[in-house]
Design an enzyme around this catalytic site. Structure first.
Site, PDB file in Angstrom:
ATOM      1  N   LYS A 112      30.455  83.037  -4.387  1.00 34.15           N
ATOM      2  CA  LYS A 112      31.175  84.370  -4.003  1.00 34.15           C
ATOM      3  C   LYS A 112      32.626  84.200  -4.819  1.00 34.15           C
ATOM      4  CE  LYS A 112      32.435  82.693   0.396  1.00 34.15           C
ATOM      5  NZ  LYS A 112      32.199  82.699   1.664  1.00 34.15           N
ATOM      6  N   ARG A 153      32.175  87.222  14.223  1.00 31.55           N
ATOM      7  CA  ARG A 153      32.632  87.792  12.865  1.00 31.55           C
ATOM      8  C   ARG A 153      31.267  88.646  12.305  1.00 31.55           C
ATOM      9  NH1 ARG A 153      34.490  84.711   7.437  1.00 31.55           N
ATOM     10  NH2 ARG A 153      32.459  83.940   7.530  1.00 31.55           N
ATOM     11  N   TYR A 177      66.368  85.969  -9.159  1.00 28.53           N
ATOM     12  CA  TYR A 177      66.469  87.128  -8.019  1.00 28.53           C
ATOM     13  C   TYR A 177      67.096  86.624  -6.773  1.00 28.53           C
ATOM     14  CZ  TYR A 177      63.800  90.212 -11.078  1.00 28.53           C
ATOM     15  OH  TYR A 177      63.179  90.874 -12.274  1.00 28.53           O
ATOM     16  N   MET A 232      57.825  87.536 -11.247  1.00 25.26           N
ATOM     17  CA  MET A 232      56.432  88.038 -11.899  1.00 25.26           C
ATOM     18  C   MET A 232      56.056  87.322 -13.023  1.00 25.26           C
ATOM     19  SD  MET A 232      55.051  91.985 -12.885  1.00 25.26           S
ATOM     20  CE  MET A 232      55.757  92.699 -11.512  1.00 25.26           C
TER      21      MET A 232
HETATM   22  C1  PLP Z   1      32.139  81.243   2.127  1.00 19.79           C
HETATM   23  C2  PLP Z   1      30.966  80.964   3.054  1.00 19.79           C
HETATM   24  C3  PLP Z   1      30.802  79.302   2.900  1.00 19.79           C
HETATM   25  C4  PLP Z   1      31.372  78.242   2.331  1.00 19.79           C
HETATM   26  O1  PLP Z   1      32.414  77.952   2.988  1.00 19.79           O
HETATM   27  P1  PLP Z   1      33.410  76.508   2.636  1.00 19.79           P
HETATM   28  O2  PLP Z   1      34.288  76.539   3.555  1.00 19.79           O
HETATM   29  O3  PLP Z   1      34.058  77.111   1.280  1.00 19.79           O
HETATM   30  O4  PLP Z   1      32.538  75.687   2.371  1.00 19.79           O
HETATM   31  C5  PLP Z   1      29.619  79.003   3.867  1.00 19.79           C
HETATM   32  N1  PLP Z   1      28.953  79.911   4.718  1.00 19.79           N
HETATM   33  C6  PLP Z   1      29.414  81.364   4.861  1.00 19.79           C
HETATM   34  C7  PLP Z   1      28.592  82.411   5.713  1.00 19.79           C
HETATM   35  C8  PLP Z   1      30.442  81.694   3.895  1.00 19.79           C
HETATM   36  O5  PLP Z   1      30.630  83.066   3.770  1.00 19.79           O
END
Ligand code: PLP
EC number: 5.1.1.1
Length: 376
Positions: free
Chosen positions: A35, A133, A260, A312
């Site tokens: 992802k 969640r 800055y 930047m």
């Molecule tokens: C992103 C994600 C993972 C991977 O987690 P890591 O800590 O990067 O290994 C696993 N399960 C779900 C549901 C996730 O959203």
């Protein structure tokens, strides 16, 4: 040319996947989490190196379709499921696997079912074991599992750790207990039900909770998954190097200021270098005692501190006492300093630094062993 570069090491990615597999039973499958454009590494760079995974996990339809467009045939799982009935139809058309975590998704899945032999016939049914969640609660999940089972779906009970990076955190034992109790309850009426609980940290800290699938993310990319061990100690290699070059050199006089808000002031004659990278490239603006590696005129590498405020497009480093040329190579993160060291100076985690790189740096893929054409 402004040589600000993100280098992706495909051999490191492939190596890290093997390291993860060494923690697993041979029968446990690995969903490689790609992802957010493979945690900022770029799916085009990452996927060919991760072909030893059993499937790929993404957060949304556009990410799934992007993988499909690259011609990959491995299972793809939408780990948040679909966001509309139209997306459910798209998921069916492409045979993506889906998480179901709430009732509307359940109803879409019950109203239109994939073919018997489709990968999408397997549902990743999400159970909220305490993170609050995603996922069904205790009663709703039994009902959801029953309905999906009756409709002919294969189930993978799935949940997510809130605190797996801290092995002794009491949340872990609670989540593990709930998960396994629910798995047993569902198996009373759906005995073929599989299970998936572990992210990277879970794989390392809770080896007995591997179940049928693990979902590995951050460890693939060579950043640390657990609190008490560095990535290096776990045998993981950084897959990403962020580098740039020195674009200006100055010798400051006593009382001269840098950057800055004039946050840094010389207290004697002092040499500094300006490096062509800033928050416009994705380097964090707020770093305290952040360090970089710089190569001097003799090819020797030194760790030196960032001084003044990150701008930047540029940042300044202390190179006092070093012989530095314009164009001197600078590593912001990679082998040293590690992304985890920088993250800690910036009050964040490696995950975020990877994901917030911008489009401006050049991208380069390196590989000695990886046949980049291997896309099966
Ligand atoms: C992103 C994600 C993972 C991977 O987690 P890591 O800590 O990067 O290994 C696993 N399960 C779900 C549901 C996730 O959203």
């Amino acid at each position: 040319m402004r040589n600000t570069t993100i280098t992706i090491d495909q051999d490191a990615l492939a190596h890290n996947l093997q390291v993860i597999k060494q923690h697993l039973k041979p029968t446990t499958k690995v969903l490689a989490m790609v992802k957010a454009d493979a945690y900022g590494h770029g799916i085009q760079a990452a996927l060919p190196a991760l072909m030893a995974a059993d499937g790929f996990g993404v957060a949304c339809m556009s990410e799934a379709l992007a993988i499909k467009t690259l011609g990959h045939q491995k299972p793809i799982v939408l780990i948040e499921g679909v966001f509309s009935q139209a997306e459910w139809q798209t998921a069916l058309a492409h045979d993506f696997g889906c998480v179901i975590h709430q009732i509307e998704q359940l109803n879409w899945a019950l109203s239109l079912t994939p073919d018997d032999d489709a990968f999408g016939r397997t549902i990743w049914l999400k159970y909220n074991t305490g993170m609050s969640r995603l996922g069904f609660g205790d009663d709703a999940i039994i009902e959801a599992a029953r309905q999906l089972n009756d409709a002919g779906y294969q189930l993978i009970l799935t949940s997510h750790f809130a605190c797996a990076d801290e092995q002794s955190h009491p949340m872990n034992a609670r989540q593990i207990l709930k998960f396994n109790q629910m798995l047993n309850a569902i198996r009373q009426f759906a005995p073929q039900t599989l299970a998936s609980l572990c992210n990277s940290a879970g794989i390392i800290n809770f080896a007995d909770q591997q179940h049928d699938w693990v979902r590995a993310g951050i460890a693939l990319y060579g950043s640390k998954p657990v609190a008490d061990q560095s990535a290096h100690e776990l045998g993981l290699k950084p897959a990403m190097t962020l580098s740039s070059q020195v674009m200006a050199l100055h010798t400051l006089a006593d009382q001269d200021c840098v950057g800055y808000s004039a946050l840094w002031m010389a207290t004697k004659a002092h040499q500094i270098a300006v490096v062509a990278i800033g928050y416009g490239d994705g380097y964090p603006r707020v770093v305290s005692s952040g360090k970089v590696s710089i190569t001097d005129a003799h090819g020797k590498v030194h760790q030196r501190e960032i001084i003044g405020r990150v701008a930047m497009d540029m940042l300044m480093i202390d190179v006092d006492g070093l012989e530095i040329n314009i164009g001197a190579p600078v590593v912001l993160w990679g082998a040293s300093p590690s992304i985890d060291e920088v993250a800690s100076c910036a009050g964040t985690i490696g995950y975020e630094l990877m994901c917030r790189l911008t489009q401006r740096p050049k991208r380069r893929i390196v590989s000695i062993n990886q046949p980049t054409s291997s896309q099966n």
